[in-house]
Structure formats: C-alpha cells, structure tokens
Scaffold this motif. Structure first.
Motif, short mmCIF file in Angstrom:
data_model
loop_
_atom_site.label_atom_id
_atom_site.label_comp_id
_atom_site.label_asym_id
_atom_site.label_seq_id
_atom_site.Cartn_x
_atom_site.Cartn_y
_atom_site.Cartn_z
N LEU A 145 0.85 -1.19 0.00
CA LEU A 145 0.00 0.00 0.00
C LEU A 145 0.89 1.24 0.00
N SER A 146 0.80 2.01 -1.08
CA SER A 146 1.56 3.25 -1.21
C SER A 146 0.61 4.43 -1.19
N TRP A 147 1.03 5.50 -0.54
CA TRP A 147 0.21 6.73 -0.46
C TRP A 147 0.98 7.84 -1.16
N TRP A 148 0.43 8.34 -2.27
CA TRP A 148 1.06 9.42 -3.01
C TRP A 148 0.33 10.72 -2.69
N THR A 149 1.03 11.69 -2.16
CA THR A 149 0.42 12.95 -1.75
C THR A 149 1.24 14.12 -2.27
N PRO A 150 0.60 15.17 -2.75
CA PRO A 150 1.37 16.35 -3.19
C PRO A 150 2.06 17.06 -2.04
N LEU A 151 1.54 16.90 -0.83
CA LEU A 151 2.14 17.58 0.32
C LEU A 151 3.55 17.06 0.60
N ALA A 152 3.81 15.79 0.29
CA ALA A 152 5.12 15.20 0.57
C ALA A 152 6.19 15.67 -0.40
N CYS A 153 5.82 16.44 -1.42
CA CYS A 153 6.83 17.02 -2.30
C CYS A 153 7.68 18.05 -1.56
N ASP A 154 7.15 18.57 -0.48
CA ASP A 154 7.90 19.49 0.38
C ASP A 154 8.80 18.67 1.31
N PRO A 155 10.12 18.89 1.28
CA PRO A 155 11.02 18.11 2.15
C PRO A 155 10.69 18.23 3.63
N ALA A 156 10.02 19.32 4.02
CA ALA A 156 9.67 19.53 5.42
C ALA A 156 8.37 18.84 5.83
N TYR A 157 7.73 18.15 4.87
CA TYR A 157 6.43 17.53 5.16
C TYR A 157 6.56 16.42 6.20
N ARG A 158 5.63 16.39 7.14
CA ARG A 158 5.53 15.33 8.12
C ARG A 158 4.05 14.92 8.21
N PRO A 159 3.73 13.63 8.18
CA PRO A 159 2.33 13.17 8.24
C PRO A 159 1.77 13.30 9.65
N VAL A 160 1.49 14.54 10.08
CA VAL A 160 1.06 14.76 11.46
C VAL A 160 -0.41 15.13 11.57
N THR A 161 -1.13 15.24 10.44
CA THR A 161 -2.57 15.49 10.54
C THR A 161 -3.25 14.26 11.13
N ARG A 162 -4.46 14.44 11.62
CA ARG A 162 -5.13 13.32 12.31
C ARG A 162 -5.30 12.12 11.41
N GLY A 163 -5.70 12.36 10.15
CA GLY A 163 -5.92 11.24 9.25
C GLY A 163 -4.65 10.50 8.92
N MET A 164 -3.61 11.22 8.51
CA MET A 164 -2.37 10.57 8.09
C MET A 164 -1.64 9.94 9.27
N SER A 165 -1.66 10.58 10.42
CA SER A 165 -0.99 9.98 11.58
C SER A 165 -1.69 8.70 12.02
N ALA A 166 -3.02 8.62 11.78
CA ALA A 166 -3.77 7.42 12.16
C ALA A 166 -3.45 6.23 11.27
N VAL A 167 -3.16 6.48 9.99
CA VAL A 167 -2.93 5.37 9.05
C VAL A 167 -1.45 5.12 8.79
N LEU A 168 -0.59 5.88 9.43
CA LEU A 168 0.84 5.81 9.13
C LEU A 168 1.39 4.40 9.30
N GLY A 169 0.95 3.68 10.32
CA GLY A 169 1.46 2.35 10.57
C GLY A 169 1.01 1.30 9.56
N ASP A 170 -0.02 1.60 8.77
CA ASP A 170 -0.55 0.64 7.80
C ASP A 170 -0.12 0.94 6.37
N VAL A 171 0.60 2.04 6.16
CA VAL A 171 1.05 2.43 4.83
C VAL A 171 2.50 2.03 4.66
N ASP A 172 2.82 1.36 3.54
CA ASP A 172 4.19 0.92 3.30
C ASP A 172 5.10 2.07 2.90
N THR A 173 4.62 2.94 2.03
CA THR A 173 5.42 4.09 1.61
C THR A 173 4.54 5.32 1.44
N ILE A 174 5.11 6.49 1.76
CA ILE A 174 4.48 7.78 1.48
C ILE A 174 5.41 8.52 0.53
#
Length: 371
Positions: A323-352
């Motif tokens: 399971l890969s998650w492609w997001t435009p926000l991660a194009c920013d090197p400073a991006y961190r998946p800290v929103t409620r949705g992304m932080s909740a699924v972080l452990g189930d996603v293989d790559t962002i």
C-alpha cells in the motif's frame, strides 16, 4: 494598509483565536497549533467554511472539543456556510458544522472575500472539467508507458506452463513428441510457473483540496490502464466511482474528458474513510485489492472522524501486496504526516511519496523500478 501590516493583523487575529480556545477550555497542544498554522499557509482558506474545516481537522479530537471549537470560531470568524444538520441525533463519527448567525466582520476584514456567504454544500453534484494535456504532459506520458510495466511487482502464476526449466516434468508433451520418434523419448520437457504482473489498484482523490492535481493523477491512471494488465481505477471525494472503463479510451484527452459523465463529486468535500469503506463493502471490488499493489493518490485531509479511514486503510493494507500513499504535500522536504488522518494510518502504509503531477509520478515509478 500595507501588505506587512495586513500580515501582522492576520497573524494576531489567528493567535487571538487560539488563545480564546485555550481560555474556553480547549487545551490544544503547541504541536497541533503549529499544524493548524502550517495548513493555513499551505492550503490558503477560500472562505469561512474552508477555514472552519481546516481548524476542525487539526485542533479537535472529539465532539466535546468541537462543542468548544464551533462557537469560539463563530465569534472570531463568523458563520461558516455548510451542509444542513439532520434532525436526528448525530452519531460520534458525524461532526456538525457551526450554526446560527455570527458576526462576519472579523473574517471579512482579516482575510477578505464574502466570509463564506457564497460557499455551497460539499454534497452537491459537481462534474470535473479538464483542459487538454500539454506537450510536456504527453512526453512524460510516453515515458511512463515505457517504464510502468518494468516497475510493477510480479507474482508466480498459479498455472503451470511449458518452460526450458522447471520442477515439473511435462509428461503430456513428451508423450505427444514420442509418437514422432517411434516411442522414443528424445528430450526431457519441463513445466514451471512463470511470473506475471500483480494487480494494480489506483484510488484517486478528486475533492476540492486536490483540484490542481486531479488531472495529472487521472492522466497517470490512463497510462497505467493502457499499458498494464489487470488495472482498476476508482475516484473518490464524497462518494466512490469506478472509472476504469472510460479510461480505456485510446486518446488521453478523450478518456479524461469523458469522466465528467460519471464523476459527480469533483472539487467537493472529502470523505476518504466512507469512500474506502464503500469499496471494501463490495465483494467484487475486494477481489481487486487482494494481492494487489494499492496506490492511494490523496493529500489525506479527512473531514470529520478519522476512525473509518483508519479501519479502511488497515484492511486495504492487509488485503493488498503493498500500500503506497502518493500525496502532493510530501513534495515538500519539510512535510511530516502529522494530521489526524495521516498519523492514524501511518502504521498501515508501506510508503508515502511526494507526487503532485505527471513528472513527479514518473520519478516515483523510476524509484519503484529499482526496488
């Protein structure tokens, strides 16, 4: 008023709102306040409704928090125009929007615009309209069609086929050949299980926050459908739509343009969890995810309760090969998946991965080919 003084006024107004939340009993950690401010800077609220949901998704965690947040928001930014609240009692996963008349002056004076007066419901029908692909897009699409097949993961076929090597003796083939040599077995024939491409499942977010990226994502999906085996494509915003059929058209502009006839929730709200659960609730669709490479193309900014999204992503992760998650926000090197949705699924996603357009999608395909 100079630009600098306007920026200072906006900053002071937002910080005053955060201090008022604290005074009203909503203790928002500094980390969440930082995410809220970064979201405002990155997204740029269009009106009061947009700003309300940015704050609700980053500053609140429960109905109790929302009961403090909503009236405080109305005092500082005015009423947010949203969908009507049902008469029945709302369950935990449905988050109501602020109601009643509020003073719209603070928001208008600070951010400009109509203070949400022209904002429509996120549930109304909206059909996507995409312009023609540029010459640069077509060049990248040609590269994608050449690289995609080699980048996809493979799996051993269940069927045995004739091969030069293999653990199984091809008795039937040897028997047929022996008739030509008067019953003599001249060559030992074998069978094996060749490798074949895994299924590919693309889930594409077409909500309002993804407006500038949806066209590129759908063109990427068209390239995948045209050159790969067993590809399925779905779009989601407030509902789930299967678009594999229209994307089989040979010409990219024809294929993407025809989606306006089937996709009815473009540039509207986001219900990632509800849409993914609708997918998982269909037994036919579930077979498309089993053992597949699943790619979700979304910014992950869920509206309301994130528990349905978390449960759906977890099941997708268990069903699929990867399971890969492609997001435009991660194009920013400073991006961190800290929103409620992304932080909740972080452990189930293989790559962002950071994918915002066809060029970054091609770069990600090149990375996948090396893995």
């Amino acid at each position: 008023m100079t630009e600098r003084s306007l920026v200072v006024r906006v900053r002071d107004h937002v910080h005053g709102f955060l201090r008022d939340l604290h005074d009203q009993g909503l203790r928002v950690p500094v980390s969440k306040q930082r995410v809220f401010l970064q979201a405002i800077e990155a997204v740029g609220p269009r009106d009061a409704t947009h700003l309300y949901w940015i704050g609700a998704s980053t500053l609140t965690m429960s109905r109790a928090d929302l009961e403090v947040y909503s009236p405080t928001f109305e005092r500082w930014f005015g009423e947010a125009g949203t969908r009507p609240v049902p008469e029945r009692e709302l369950p935990d996963e449905e988050v109501p929007a602020p109601r009643g008349k509020g003073d719209e002056t603070p928001f208008t004076a600070t951010f400009g615009g109509e203070a949400g007066l022209a904002a429509g419901s996120a549930e109304r029908e909206r059909r996507p309209v995409f312009g023609p692909a540029s010459e640069e897009d077509r060049a990248v699409l040609a590269l994608l069609r050449r690289e995609l097949r080699g980048a996809m993961p493979t799996v051993r076929s269940r069927r045995r086929r004739p091969g030069r090597r293999g653990p199984w003796i091809d008795v039937a083939r040897m028997y047929r050949e022996s008739w030509r040599g008067h019953g003599e077995i001249v060559t030992l024939r074998r069978r094996n299980r060749p490798r074949r491409q895994r299924r590919v499942l693309l889930l594409i977010d077409v909500s309002g926050s993804m407006k500038q990226h949806s066209a590129g994502y759908l063109r990427f999906a068209h390239a995948a459908v045209g050159c790969l085996d067993r590809v399925e494509v779905f779009t989601f915003g407030t509902r789930l739509t299967r678009v594999t059929g229209p994307l089989r058209a040979r010409e990219v502009d024809t294929a993407v343009g025809s989606l306006s006839e089937v996709v009815l929730d473009a540039e509207a709200g986001t219900r990632i969890g509800v849409s993914l659960q609708e997918f998982l609730g269909n037994a036919r669709y579930v077979t498309m995810a089993r053992g597949a490479l699943v790619i979700v193309l979304s910014d992950g900014l869920e509206r309301g309760d994130c528990r349905p999204m978390q449960a759906a992503v977890r099941r997708l992760s268990l069903l699929g090969h990867r399971l890969s998650w492609w997001t435009p926000l991660a194009c920013d090197p400073a991006y961190r998946p800290v929103t409620r949705g992304m932080s909740a699924v972080l452990g189930d996603v293989d790559t962002i991965a950071g994918v915002a357009d066809l060029r970054t999608a091609y770069e990600q395909v090149q990375i996948m080919a090396k893995e």
